[in-house]
Scaffold this motif. Structure first.
Motif, mmCIF file in Angstrom:
data_model
loop_
_atom_site.group_PDB
_atom_site.id
_atom_site.type_symbol
_atom_site.label_atom_id
_atom_site.label_comp_id
_atom_site.label_asym_id
_atom_site.label_seq_id
_atom_site.Cartn_x
_atom_site.Cartn_y
_atom_site.Cartn_z
ATOM 1 N N LYS A 132 0.507 -1.394 -0.208
ATOM 2 C CA LYS A 132 0.042 -0.183 0.136
ATOM 3 C C LYS A 132 0.627 1.624 0.206
ATOM 4 N N ARG A 248 -6.674 -4.427 2.417
ATOM 5 C CA ARG A 248 -6.252 -3.022 2.376
ATOM 6 C C ARG A 248 -6.655 -1.716 1.467
ATOM 7 N N LEU A 249 -6.477 -2.259 -0.109
ATOM 8 C CA LEU A 249 -6.096 -1.576 -1.223
ATOM 9 C C LEU A 249 -7.818 -1.383 -1.814
ATOM 10 N N VAL A 255 -10.207 -3.396 -7.104
ATOM 11 C CA VAL A 255 -9.221 -4.072 -7.633
ATOM 12 C C VAL A 255 -9.785 -5.355 -7.478
#
Length: 446
Positions: A132, A248-249, A255
């Motif tokens: 990240k 997280r992303l 994603v």
């Protein structure tokens, strides 16, 4: 310090290697005699063959007088048991490597310190966090913020369009009249250069700077780069690193995650509601193109096979993906990234070892990071009253040649530092130094 490391695998060996430059009393414990012989022949460490959960083995290591006990074997159960026993036998501080991140999420509820575990780390979670961080700005090969971005470490490649190309550091300084960044390292052909005025930037260099907030734009402009927004990310591999990275992303980006194991795909789809999970073989170029790889801003390969990760990143680059990150098991591969076309290679064990390393530093070190492929550490110190660093201007200090002071945060404002700068108590100093110089640098901040 007396430091006991349980586990002579990649994490334990790298930790011992980092510590070998210093006057530390290091004891390495492992069941594998070959690993211990390799460590003993390459590093200044003592070794004990046996289980770190054994009372007699820990007693032989004199755990009662240990300043730090680090358990980083491949077994989570062994690490937890080792630290609990070691703490009760007298170890001052204990750190355990774990795989189950539920321990991380619930460590306050679990009262791990009461059991004897002072700190836990998850290489997979740390690797996801590192990914990240690396995606903060596509045009930068590396970035790390100090004191919430008041100063930043940034890295760029020097290419044919860069204004820095063929300029010495002195000449480059004239292109930076505001003095809002300082060059702290150059990576060239896998060799780390701590640069001085006559060093020259050449095409293909990876250059690293400490910059004030407005200095990041200056670095990008001089390197011929421009800021680019990240929207779409493709992750190859539903490993623990892939799962944590996707989780997280997906809070900020679109994603897609590709995993070939059908059962695992169903599990990931249930757990990652905001991620598009695709069941298929990411080595299949046709599949990548069907999933619009050319529309991706970043491609992250984190399967369990290093070669698959590297090759798929090269495929992504060939499809004009701006940023590629590959997870590799072999630490030696990291130095090859600049030569083969992958933007960044990461190793989760190396990341974990560097994270643990901050617990061993002297002085008031508040952060420590490493640059992928660069043989140096970045440390952030809080300057103490009466410390050697406050006695004179930087140019009058006999500061180690293998280290460079990049900047300071004073009263909440970040500054780059020149030779006429003098530190004051409570300043936050950012220093880059080679591993063999860390001990000497620390003496200035004690």
């Amino acid at each position: 310090m007396r430091i006991i490391i349980a586990g002579a695998g990649d994490v334990g060996f790298h930790l011992a290697k980092l510590l070998a430059y210093e006057e530390q009393d290091i004891i390495l414990i492992d069941m594998d005699g070959d690993r211990l012989r390799q460590a003993a022949s390459n590093l200044d460490v003592s070794t004990i063959k046996g289980s770190s959960t054994s009372y007699s083995v820990l007693e032989e290591a004199d755990v009662a007088n240990a300043d730090l006990l680090i358990a980083v074997t491949s077994s989570e159960e062994t690490n937890i048991t080792t630290t609990i026993i070691g703490k009760h036998l007298g170890a001052k501080k204990t750190i355990a490597r774990i795989q189950n991140v539920e321990y991380l999420l619930n460590k306050e509820k679990l009262n791990l310190a009461d059991l004897g575990i002072d700190e836990i780390i998850s290489p997979e979670s740390l690797a996801a966090k590192e990914i990240k961080r690396l995606l903060k700005e596509i045009a930068l090969t590396d970035t790390f913020d100090f004191d919430e971005g008041r100063l930043s470490l940034v890295g760029v490649t020097v290419d044919e369009n860069s204004k820095l190309k063929d300029k010495t550091l002195i000449e480059a300084a004239h292109l930076n009249p505001n003095q809002n960044f300082v060059t702290v390292a150059i990576l060239r052909d896998s060799q780390t250069i701590i640069p001085h005025g006559d060093n020259k930037f050449i095409e293909g260099d990876h250059a690293y700077f400490i910059a004030q907030p407005n200095g990041i734009d200056t670095v990008l402009e001089l390197s011929g780069k421009r800021k680019q927004e990240i929207k779409n990310i493709m992750i190859l591999g539903g490993s623990k690193v892939g799962f944590h990275a996707a989780k997280r992303l997906s809070r900020k980006f679109n994603v897609k995650l590709i995993e070939r194991d059908r059962e695992k795909c169903h599990e990931l789809a249930d757990q990652l509601k905001d991620v598009m999970v695709i069941c298929g073989d990411g080595r299949d170029v046709d599949l990548l193109q069907e999933e619009a790889i050319e529309e991706m801003d970043a491609f992250i390969a984190v399967t369990g096979n290093s070669e698959t990760n590297i090759i798929s990143c090269l495929v992504a680059k060939n499809n004009n993906v701006k940023k590629t990150i590959s997870l590799v098991e072999n630490i030696d591969y990291i130095h090859l990234s600049q030569n083969i076309g992958v933007d960044t290679m990461i190793n989760k064990k190396l990341i974990a070892a560097n994270f643990i390393f901050r617990y061993i530093r002297k002085g008031d070190v508040i952060s420590l990071t490493s640059i992928h492929g660069v043989d140096a550490e970045i440390l952030e110190f809080i300057v103490k009253a009466g410390s050697k660093i406050t006695t004179r201007e930087i140019k009058e200090l006999d500061f180690p040649k293998g280290a460079i002071i990049g900047g300071v945060v004073r009263n909440g404002v970040g500054y780059t530092t020149m030779g006429d700068f003098q530190f004051r108590p409570k300043d936050r100093a950012v220093v880059l130094c080679r591993p063999e110089c860390i001990h000497d640098v620390e003496e200035f901040f004690k």
